[in-house]
Design a protein around this motif. Sequence first.
Motif, PDB file in Angstrom:
ATOM      1  N   ALA A   4       0.831  -1.203   0.000  1.00  0.00           N
ATOM      2  CA  ALA A   4       0.000   0.000   0.000  1.00  0.00           C
ATOM      3  C   ALA A   4       0.869   1.259   0.000  1.00  0.00           C
ATOM      4  CB  ALA A   4      -0.930  -0.005   1.215  1.00  0.00           C
ATOM      5  N   ASP A   5       1.952   1.253   0.786  1.00  0.00           N
ATOM      6  CA  ASP A   5       2.861   2.405   0.818  1.00  0.00           C
ATOM      7  C   ASP A   5       3.535   2.592  -0.538  1.00  0.00           C
ATOM      8  OD1 ASP A   5       2.745   3.397   3.602  1.00  0.00           O
ATOM      9  OD2 ASP A   5       3.423   1.385   4.075  1.00  0.00           O
ATOM     10  N   TYR A   6       3.966   1.490  -1.135  1.00  0.00           N
ATOM     11  CA  TYR A   6       4.611   1.564  -2.449  1.00  0.00           C
ATOM     12  C   TYR A   6       3.665   2.198  -3.468  1.00  0.00           C
ATOM     13  CZ  TYR A   6       6.430   0.111  -6.971  1.00  0.00           C
ATOM     14  OH  TYR A   6       6.882   0.105  -8.274  1.00  0.00           O
ATOM     15  N   LEU A   7       2.420   1.770  -3.497  1.00  0.00           N
ATOM     16  CA  LEU A   7       1.459   2.250  -4.488  1.00  0.00           C
ATOM     17  C   LEU A   7       1.187   3.744  -4.327  1.00  0.00           C
ATOM     18  CD1 LEU A   7      -0.622   1.844  -6.737  1.00  0.00           C
ATOM     19  CD2 LEU A   7      -2.254   1.072  -5.014  1.00  0.00           C
ATOM     20  N   ILE A   8       0.913   4.183  -3.109  1.00  0.00           N
ATOM     21  CA  ILE A   8       0.595   5.600  -2.896  1.00  0.00           C
ATOM     22  C   ILE A   8       1.811   6.481  -3.184  1.00  0.00           C
ATOM     23  CG2 ILE A   8      -0.227   7.300  -1.228  1.00  0.00           C
ATOM     24  CD1 ILE A   8      -2.316   5.182  -2.203  1.00  0.00           C
ATOM     25  N   ASN A   9       3.003   6.031  -2.793  1.00  0.00           N
ATOM     26  CA  ASN A   9       4.217   6.788  -3.099  1.00  0.00           C
ATOM     27  C   ASN A   9       4.463   6.877  -4.602  1.00  0.00           C
ATOM     28  OD1 ASN A   9       5.106   7.538  -0.499  1.00  0.00           O
ATOM     29  ND2 ASN A   9       5.927   5.491  -0.132  1.00  0.00           N
ATOM     30  N   TYR A  14       4.175  10.098  -9.823  1.00  0.00           N
ATOM     31  CA  TYR A  14       3.538  10.377 -11.117  1.00  0.00           C
ATOM     32  C   TYR A  14       2.918  11.777 -11.161  1.00  0.00           C
ATOM     33  CZ  TYR A  14       3.901   5.639 -13.083  1.00  0.00           C
ATOM     34  OH  TYR A  14       4.360   4.455 -13.619  1.00  0.00           O
ATOM     35  N   GLY A  15       2.978  12.505 -10.061  1.00  0.00           N
ATOM     36  CA  GLY A  15       2.475  13.875 -10.047  1.00  0.00           C
ATOM     37  C   GLY A  15       1.052  14.028  -9.553  1.00  0.00           C
ATOM     38  N   VAL A  16       0.483  12.943  -9.000  1.00  0.00           N
ATOM     39  CA  VAL A  16      -0.877  13.019  -8.454  1.00  0.00           C
ATOM     40  C   VAL A  16      -0.792  13.635  -7.060  1.00  0.00           C
ATOM     41  CG1 VAL A  16      -2.901  11.692  -7.726  1.00  0.00           C
ATOM     42  CG2 VAL A  16      -1.630  11.016  -9.782  1.00  0.00           C
ATOM     43  N   LYS A  17      -1.526  14.720  -6.849  1.00  0.00           N
ATOM     44  CA  LYS A  17      -1.493  15.391  -5.544  1.00  0.00           C
ATOM     45  C   LYS A  17      -2.716  15.074  -4.691  1.00  0.00           C
ATOM     46  CE  LYS A  17       1.432  19.327  -6.776  1.00  0.00           C
ATOM     47  NZ  LYS A  17       1.884  18.808  -8.067  1.00  0.00           N
ATOM     48  N   GLU A  18      -3.833  14.735  -5.328  1.00  0.00           N
ATOM     49  CA  GLU A  18      -5.060  14.394  -4.604  1.00  0.00           C
ATOM     50  C   GLU A  18      -5.664  13.118  -5.174  1.00  0.00           C
ATOM     51  OE1 GLU A  18      -4.629  18.719  -3.637  1.00  0.00           O
ATOM     52  OE2 GLU A  18      -4.851  17.774  -5.610  1.00  0.00           O
ATOM     53  N   ALA A  33      -1.855   4.446   4.139  1.00  0.00           N
ATOM     54  CA  ALA A  33      -0.557   4.760   3.536  1.00  0.00           C
ATOM     55  C   ALA A  33      -0.384   6.250   3.263  1.00  0.00           C
ATOM     56  CB  ALA A  33      -0.381   3.972   2.242  1.00  0.00           C
ATOM     57  N   PHE A  34      -1.470   6.991   3.128  1.00  0.00           N
ATOM     58  CA  PHE A  34      -1.362   8.439   2.898  1.00  0.00           C
ATOM     59  C   PHE A  34      -0.687   9.143   4.079  1.00  0.00           C
ATOM     60  CE2 PHE A  34      -4.724   7.455  -0.140  1.00  0.00           C
ATOM     61  CZ  PHE A  34      -4.367   8.242  -1.225  1.00  0.00           C
ATOM     62  N   VAL A  35      -0.833   8.580   5.264  1.00  0.00           N
ATOM     63  CA  VAL A  35      -0.237   9.179   6.463  1.00  0.00           C
ATOM     64  C   VAL A  35       1.281   9.253   6.324  1.00  0.00           C
ATOM     65  CG1 VAL A  35       0.076   8.906   8.957  1.00  0.00           C
ATOM     66  CG2 VAL A  35      -2.128   8.361   7.906  1.00  0.00           C
ATOM     67  N   ARG A  36       1.870   8.282   5.650  1.00  0.00           N
ATOM     68  CA  ARG A  36       3.335   8.194   5.534  1.00  0.00           C
ATOM     69  C   ARG A  36       3.865   8.751   4.219  1.00  0.00           C
ATOM     70  NH1 ARG A  36       1.263   3.821   8.016  1.00  0.00           N
ATOM     71  NH2 ARG A  36       0.997   2.654   6.076  1.00  0.00           N
ATOM     72  N   ALA A  37       2.971   9.108   3.300  1.00  0.00           N
ATOM     73  CA  ALA A  37       3.402   9.596   1.989  1.00  0.00           C
ATOM     74  C   ALA A  37       3.546  11.113   1.998  1.00  0.00           C
ATOM     75  CB  ALA A  37       2.396   9.174   0.918  1.00  0.00           C
ATOM     76  N   LYS A  38       4.402  11.640   1.125  1.00  0.00           N
ATOM     77  CA  LYS A  38       4.614  13.077   1.002  1.00  0.00           C
ATOM     78  C   LYS A  38       4.139  13.555  -0.368  1.00  0.00           C
ATOM     79  CE  LYS A  38       8.592  13.281   4.138  1.00  0.00           C
ATOM     80  NZ  LYS A  38      10.034  13.639   4.272  1.00  0.00           N
ATOM     81  N   GLY A  39       3.537  14.744  -0.371  1.00  0.00           N
ATOM     82  CA  GLY A  39       3.126  15.350  -1.637  1.00  0.00           C
ATOM     83  C   GLY A  39       1.838  14.818  -2.195  1.00  0.00           C
ATOM     84  N   ILE A  40       1.116  14.024  -1.433  1.00  0.00           N
ATOM     85  CA  ILE A  40      -0.152  13.463  -1.907  1.00  0.00           C
ATOM     86  C   ILE A  40      -1.088  13.312  -0.704  1.00  0.00           C
ATOM     87  CG2 ILE A  40       0.631  11.050  -1.664  1.00  0.00           C
ATOM     88  CD1 ILE A  40      -0.996  10.401  -4.199  1.00  0.00           C
ATOM     89  N   ASN A  64      -2.819  15.695 -16.417  1.00  0.00           N
ATOM     90  CA  ASN A  64      -2.091  14.481 -16.079  1.00  0.00           C
ATOM     91  C   ASN A  64      -3.080  13.322 -16.027  1.00  0.00           C
ATOM     92  OD1 ASN A  64      -0.132  12.693 -15.214  1.00  0.00           O
ATOM     93  ND2 ASN A  64      -0.019  13.481 -13.129  1.00  0.00           N
ATOM     94  N   PHE A  65      -3.474  12.893 -14.851  1.00  0.00           N
ATOM     95  CA  PHE A  65      -4.568  11.932 -14.724  1.00  0.00           C
ATOM     96  C   PHE A  65      -5.164  12.041 -13.336  1.00  0.00           C
ATOM     97  CE2 PHE A  65      -0.808   9.496 -13.465  1.00  0.00           C
ATOM     98  CZ  PHE A  65      -1.218   8.719 -12.394  1.00  0.00           C
ATOM     99  N   GLY A  66      -6.391  11.572 -13.212  1.00  0.00           N
ATOM    100  CA  GLY A  66      -7.085  11.579 -11.935  1.00  0.00           C
ATOM    101  C   GLY A  66      -7.115  10.192 -11.331  1.00  0.00           C
TER     102      GLY A  66
END
Length: 491
Positions: A4-9, A14-18, A33-40, A64-66
């Motif tokens: 899960a962490d790998y996927l969200i990171n 890829y430039g997805v912020k939300e 996993a969002f808790v540990r990710a940066k920039g998203i 980009n993409f949603g």
Amino acid sequence: MKLADYLINRLAEYGVKEVFQVYGAATGHLVDAFVRAKGIRYIAPFHEQACGFAAEGYAKVNGNFGVAMATSGPGGQNLITAAGNCFYDSVPCLFITGQINSQFMRPEKGIRQTGFQESDQVGCFKPVTKYSVLIKKSEDIKYQLEKAIHIMKSDRPGPVHLDIPIDIAKAEIDPDKLIGYDTNINKDNYSIPNIQSQINKFLTDLKKSKRPALMIGGGVRLAGAEKDILKLGNLLKMPIYPTWNALDIICSDYEYYGGRIGTYGGPGRNFGIQNSDLLLAIGSRISGRITGGNVHSFAREAKKYMVDVDKPALQKKLQQVPFDECIHCDAKLFIKLLISAIEEVPDFSKWTSQCIEWRDKYDPVIPKMFESDKHVHPYAFTRILSEEMTNNDILVADCGGNVVITNHAFKTKTGQRYFTNNGNSPMGFSFSGAIGAWFASDKEKQNVVCIIGDGGMNMNIQELQTLLNYGIGIKVIILNNHIYGITKAFQ
């Protein structure tokens, strides 16, 4: 690290912020996993359909993409309409669904259901995505994610779907040992000599033409050719007609804008297309909404050229209106090749002036619409709204009778973004779509305006709370006729 962490990171890379999601147990590890990710971060609307619509609006603005995410069973099923939106309008979006633990999934299709909230999400998504897959082994995540995103963005863009069981999402993986996807596989190489030969045919026909016309579809934006088409128009100096998916590409203030076409007409009332003797369509399918019911009368005296990346759309036996020349090419590449091949252009000023005269003479917005003392006429209101909005702003329209009014009356400015969902056209899209557009917008420079009918507003009215929760600064305009207006007209 956890899958899960790998996927969200990776999504952040890829430039997805939300990411738009409604929480459910089957996506619990992904949300965590969002808790540990940066920039998203995740944005939490109140219904999965709204998540999907927001992801579409996000993709249409950010280029980009949603991404939209939902839990197993009904959560994922509530994303299907949004996936259909993106499929038919060629919008790059990634839909992620959680799936129940692998050990509780039905062993074969003859068994209807084994686990609680189990459903065949791949079977549901497959008809309305370019690629849909169940992740069965944790070590496949890099390959499948990269493959999905490559397919999503290549050729004619569209949505893709990953279904991830709970046990797979929480599995420990070593990112350095994962195998990726080779993006050179199945690349579609265009035949440049064939395209150049067909361009030469078109230029030969152009020299003989008296009444040529260009028809521009949303594929031009998908190819990143918005500026290229304006350059081509300035060179050819002939009337150019946008489809509803291209109203913010060939805008109302463009010198060679000829008006709006299709079943519902608009400025110009289709006269330019119908009386043309040479038609070049770039990045648009030719649907019944463009031709009207009598398809054989469409551009009846014109030799017709069609440019598209979608090979099946170029097969004459599959076309409602068979085109004389079907050119398989990306819109940007075709426009650049055409510009480089042009040496001399005939004088079409008389014909172009005639089309501009039709455009201005047959404007659906007429003076008496501004004269009512009791009610605000929706056509008058929409025209004034278009005058007040700047060329930096974003307008998101809904479907039904209100979008006909908007497409008739709203004059676009070059630089504006104006979109709805035309292929699937679900009521209620614009409210949630505008939420996604707002997150992708430049909030210091752009206003985001949503136009919606009273019928459509009720489809996802719960998202008013989402506006409050996130301080979303969109302007929502409800055209209230107290009925489903377009179906009333049909009845």
